[in-house]
Design an enzyme around this catalytic site. Structure first.
Site, mmCIF file in Angstrom:
data_model
loop_
_atom_site.group_PDB
_atom_site.id
_atom_site.type_symbol
_atom_site.label_atom_id
_atom_site.label_comp_id
_atom_site.label_asym_id
_atom_site.label_seq_id
_atom_site.Cartn_x
_atom_site.Cartn_y
_atom_site.Cartn_z
ATOM 1 N N CYS A 1 0.800 -1.227 0.000
ATOM 2 C CA CYS A 1 0.000 0.000 0.000
ATOM 3 C C CYS A 1 0.832 1.276 0.000
ATOM 4 O O CYS A 1 0.301 2.361 -0.222
ATOM 5 C CB CYS A 1 -0.943 -0.001 1.196
ATOM 6 S SG CYS A 1 -1.976 -1.479 1.300
ATOM 7 N N HIS B 1 -3.606 6.840 1.982
ATOM 8 C CA HIS B 1 -3.974 5.494 1.536
ATOM 9 C C HIS B 1 -5.366 5.182 2.056
ATOM 10 O O HIS B 1 -5.696 5.444 3.215
ATOM 11 C CB HIS B 1 -2.957 4.481 2.062
ATOM 12 C CG HIS B 1 -3.411 3.060 1.955
ATOM 13 N ND1 HIS B 1 -3.923 2.530 0.795
ATOM 14 C CD2 HIS B 1 -3.442 2.058 2.881
ATOM 15 C CE1 HIS B 1 -4.248 1.269 0.995
ATOM 16 N NE2 HIS B 1 -3.963 0.959 2.252
ATOM 17 N N ASN C 1 -10.262 -0.803 -0.367
ATOM 18 C CA ASN C 1 -8.812 -0.679 -0.254
ATOM 19 C C ASN C 1 -8.179 -1.303 -1.488
ATOM 20 O O ASN C 1 -8.267 -2.507 -1.701
ATOM 21 C CB ASN C 1 -8.344 -1.402 1.018
ATOM 22 C CG ASN C 1 -6.847 -1.364 1.227
ATOM 23 O OD1 ASN C 1 -6.080 -1.100 0.306
ATOM 24 N ND2 ASN C 1 -6.419 -1.653 2.446
#
Length: 351
Positions: free
Chosen positions: A124, A276, A307
């Site tokens: 990420c 993020h 996500n």
């Protein structure tokens, strides 16, 4: 004997983002769909994560396909040809081949050959790692323009029936073109890792495990094959949610502040915050800890996209600019963090 003087690349003082492009898969998975596989509810998922839907690619759409779509859009936005690229960087942890890289194949598809191309495995934080490297390449004069792609097909590496991480994840791609600038467009990168917490976000098996389990199943006859199928030997993702949540909330706000300080920027100077997209509660807590004023637009793409790991920041940035075009040219703080554990942050001028 006189030692010859080496020639070196001409250094460039400033860099910036010249273009931005994205790709969102058409398949939309709702919380109701998720609850077919796990014992949960739409209300619980919304309250705990903020997610309402997530996009997922169909079985015939690859990481390279999604990356190509986002890359072509970014090149068009930047107004340059692929042949002008001095490097192609692809941040991903879901390209299903250890080698060759997704980046090399993507460069070929785009017509960027013979530009150097390589993958970045930083989960990420991968997009911010890519920005750090592209910024350095252009500064050093090694490349005129660098393509950075964050792309994930996380749906290939989840077990829909487990509830530590599968319901969070979506697919997608985002890309930017980094190049020279007359004024500062990318602040210093603050990045790092903490491998002592590598078990917090992990895969269930290594590829060596898969080989051994597959060999045992094949040599054991029909019953062994059936048992192997039930045990799901394909590697899928897991996470220790509470550990990751605490780390993200308490440690990443410090990293974000370090990125502001390194850039010589105060929170009130920002027009946007693009973290993020891991969890809406993490985002909201970071906003509080950083003391961001109300005028700062906060990206919350997670509500509709879930996500998407390395793709989440460019996807969120694109949506923020689409909904608020007046933010273009303003300062944004971006930060990525995830499996490794790894993190990276910069202040950038929005394209």
């Amino acid at each position: 004997m006189t030692t010859p003087t080496l020639k070196q690349s001409t250094l460039r003082e400033h860099t910036r983002i010249h273009g931005l492009g994205i790709y969102r898969p058409e398949v939309i998975v709702t919380n109701e769909d998720i609850c077919q596989w796990i014992d949960s509810s739409d209300e619980w998922i919304r309250q705990r994560t903020g997610i309402v839907t997530r996009h997922r690619a169909d079985k015939d759409t690859s990481v390279i396909d999604m990356g190509e779509a986002a890359a072509r859009a970014a090149l068009t936005d930047a107004g340059i040809e692929a042949s002008q690229l001095g490097a192609v960087l692809v941040s991903t942890v879901t390209h299903p081949y250890a080698t060759p890289s997704a980046a090399a194949q993507l460069a070929d598809r785009l017509g960027a050959t013979p530009a150097p191309a390589y993958d970045i495995s930083a989960a990420c934080a991968g997009y911010c790692y890519g920005i750090a490297q592209a910024d350095a390449l252009v500064h050093a004069g090694t490349a005129d323009y660098v393509l950075v792609v964050g792309v994930e097909k996380l749906s290939d590496f989840i077990d829909n029936t487990e509830r530590t991480i599968s319901f969070l994840l979506g697919d997608g791609a985002g890309a930017v073109v980094i190049g020279p600038s007359d004024s500062p467009g990318i602040g210093p990168s603050v990045w790092g890792s903490d491998g002592s917490k590598h078990e917090s976000i992990r895969m269930t098996h290594s590829l060596l495990d898969v080989r051994e389990l597959s060999s045992a199943a094949l040599s054991g006859g029909p019953e062994a094959l059936a048992s192997a199928a039930e045990s799901a030997i394909w590697p899928t993702m897991r996470q220790d949610g509470p550990t990751v949540f605490r780390w993200a909330v308490w440690e990443m706000a410090k990293v974000a502040q370090q990125a502001l300080d390194a850039a010589g920027i105060r929170a009130e100077d920002l027009v946007a915050f693009v973290p993020h997209q891991a969890n809406i509660r993490i985002i909201d807590e970071m906003v509080k800890q950083l003391g961001l004023p109300e005028h700062v637009a906060v990206a919350r793409d997670i509500v509709d996209a879930g996500n998407t790991s390395a793709a989440s920041i460019p996807l969120a940035m694109h949506r923020l600019l689409s909904e608020n075009p007046d933010l273009s040219g303003g300062l944004a703080l971006q930060i990525g963090f995830g499996a490794g554990l790894v993190f990276g942050a910069q202040v950038v001028v929005l394209p």
